[in-house]
Design a protein around this motif. Structure first.
Motif, PDB file in Angstrom:
ATOM      1  N   GLY A  78      -9.509  -3.885   0.657  1.00 39.63           N
ATOM      2  CA  GLY A  78      -8.424  -4.391   1.487  1.00 39.63           C
ATOM      3  C   GLY A  78      -7.048  -3.989   0.993  1.00 39.63           C
ATOM      4  O   GLY A  78      -6.046  -4.592   1.378  1.00 39.63           O
ATOM      5  N   LEU A  79      -6.986  -2.973   0.145  1.00 39.64           N
ATOM      6  CA  LEU A  79      -5.712  -2.537  -0.421  1.00 39.64           C
ATOM      7  C   LEU A  79      -5.166  -1.335   0.347  1.00 39.64           C
ATOM      8  O   LEU A  79      -5.928  -0.463   0.778  1.00 39.64           O
ATOM      9  CB  LEU A  79      -5.897  -2.141  -1.891  1.00 39.64           C
TER      10      LEU A  79
ATOM     11  N   HIS B 117       1.798  -3.457   0.961  1.00 41.89           N
ATOM     12  CA  HIS B 117       0.925  -4.453   0.337  1.00 41.89           C
ATOM     13  C   HIS B 117       1.484  -5.860   0.542  1.00 41.89           C
ATOM     14  O   HIS B 117       0.756  -6.788   0.904  1.00 41.89           O
ATOM     15  CB  HIS B 117       0.797  -4.137  -1.152  1.00 41.89           C
TER      16      HIS B 117
ATOM     17  N   THR C 226      -3.492  -2.843   5.138  1.00 40.49           N
ATOM     18  CA  THR C 226      -4.669  -2.436   4.370  1.00 40.49           C
ATOM     19  C   THR C 226      -5.095  -1.024   4.746  1.00 40.49           C
ATOM     20  O   THR C 226      -4.689  -0.479   5.775  1.00 40.49           O
ATOM     21  CB  THR C 226      -5.848  -3.392   4.627  1.00 40.49           C
TER      22      THR C 226
END
Length: 374
Positions: free
Chosen positions: A198-199, A331, A336
């Motif tokens: 999810g980054l 972020h 994401t």
């Protein structure tokens, strides 16, 4: 992050933290933040990004991994002697260079290191966690600015170093930017891990010179219906990048990204080869020649030739700062996955258009999107 920060500052964790690009980025950030130098080359300091809530240059904290041991102040002095940094700058920002150097940790794997991939990834992730915790950071962005590595061979048992660092970034909960042509997150073993994290992430291979020009010229030929018959090029460069690219496998990884803009824009890759020659005497300076053979009305044969001469670190450093700030803000905004709108900065981006004008439109649209989330 596994160890969340408690402050408002943002970390930039550089892979290859004692190299020329990293040193120029750290020194340049300090100089611009202090008003000693203008923000030349920093797109994020232009009007479209004014209200996008990007982290301020004075709120950036630097650290990183490297196998080199020359301290950043000494590296900056050497770059000044080569004409890369202005005279007097290393002394003016010595405190910032020293602070960043104090936060650099040993990279790897180094000769004789018997640790496996998971052990190395855990150690690198622990370094990141400690950096965030010690400096009470809101977040840290990992940016790979190390020398180009050869593409991994099929069926290899070990991850390449760039992928070890990329995996450590994911494990530590840090957004990741690959400014090099090295594998990084593109390794097949990391694709699922990157998706699950999810980054936000972006890459790869910073577009600083010859390919920047190609991304402007190739759409011109396509839009004016001028068939390109051949496109050949030569690069002369020295420094650490020149030495790394003397390895044919590393040069092949670099050239793949350079060719992509032509193939994507023109519909096929024209005839012609791209050569990369290591000339140690050039140091951080590089020269790129392009020879474009194209066809005009009624079959007339024409030629365009270009020469690009520039300082590699001075071209790259402002882009590294831009990318770190944009990715950190993404972020913070909860974005994401691959940041395709940052293709403006890359030879081999994670999607999006290939022409520079279209990429710039996508980038300014991204700035507006961040502004809406502030």
């Amino acid at each position: 992050m596994r160890t969340p920060g408690g402050g408002l500052r943002t970390g930039i964790w550089l892979i290859g933290a004692r190299g020329s690009v990293a040193t120029t980025a750290v020194a340049g950030c300090a100089a611009v933040a202090a008003g000693l130098q203008p923000a030349t080359g920093m797109v994020t300091e232009t009007a479209p990004f004014a209200d996008s809530a990007l982290p301020a240059l004075g709120d950036l904290v630097f650290g990183g991994h490297d196998t080199a041991t020359t301290p950043l102040p000494k590296r900056a002095e050497a770059l000044t002697a080569e004409g890369v940094l202005p005279y007097g700058l290393p002394d003016a920002v010595r405190a910032e260079l020293t602070a960043a150097d104090d936060a650099i940790r040993p990279g790897g794997p180094q000769p004789g290191d018997t640790r496996g991939d998971d052990e190395l990834i855990d150690a690198f992730a622990d370094d990141l966690d400690a950096f965030v915790r010690t400096h009470r950071l809101a977040r840290a962005v990992v940016v790979n600015v190390a020398s180009t590595e050869p593409a991994p061979t099929a069926g290899g048992d070990r991850l390449p170093p760039s992928s070890l660092y990329a995996s450590a970034a994911l494990r530590a909960g840090c957004p990741y930017v690959n400014f090099t042509p090295s594998t990084g997150l593109h390794h097949p073993r990391l694709r699922g891990e990157a998706a699950r994290s999810g980054l936000p992430h972006a890459g790869r291979d910073g577009k600083t010179g010859q390919t920047l020009l190609r991304s402007v010229l190739a759409p011109m030929f396509a839009q004016r219906a001028l068939p390109v018959r051949a496109w050949s090029g030569t690069n002369l460069l020295g420094g650490g990048d020149g030495a790394a690219l003397a390895d044919p496998a590393a040069a092949a990884a670099k050239n793949a990204g350079k060719a992509r803009v032509l193939a994507d824009t023109l519909g096929e890759l024209p005839d012609g080869r791209l050569h990369i020659d290591n000339v140690p005497a050039l140091g951080d300076w590089k020269t790129a020649w392009d020879h474009v053979a194209f066809e005009g009305f009624l079959g007339s044969r024409m030629v365009l030739q270009t020469i690009w001469q520039g300082c590699d670190s001075a071209l790259a450093a402002p882009l590294v700062l831009d990318l770190a700030r944009l990715t950190a803000r993404a972020h913070e905004a909860g974005l994401t996955g691959p940041l395709t709108e940052l293709g403006f900065y890359f030879k081999d981006p994670d999607g999006g258009p290939s022409g520079l004008a279209d990429q710039y439109a996508a980038l300014t649209g991204f700035a507006a999107r961040l502004r809406e989330r502030s």
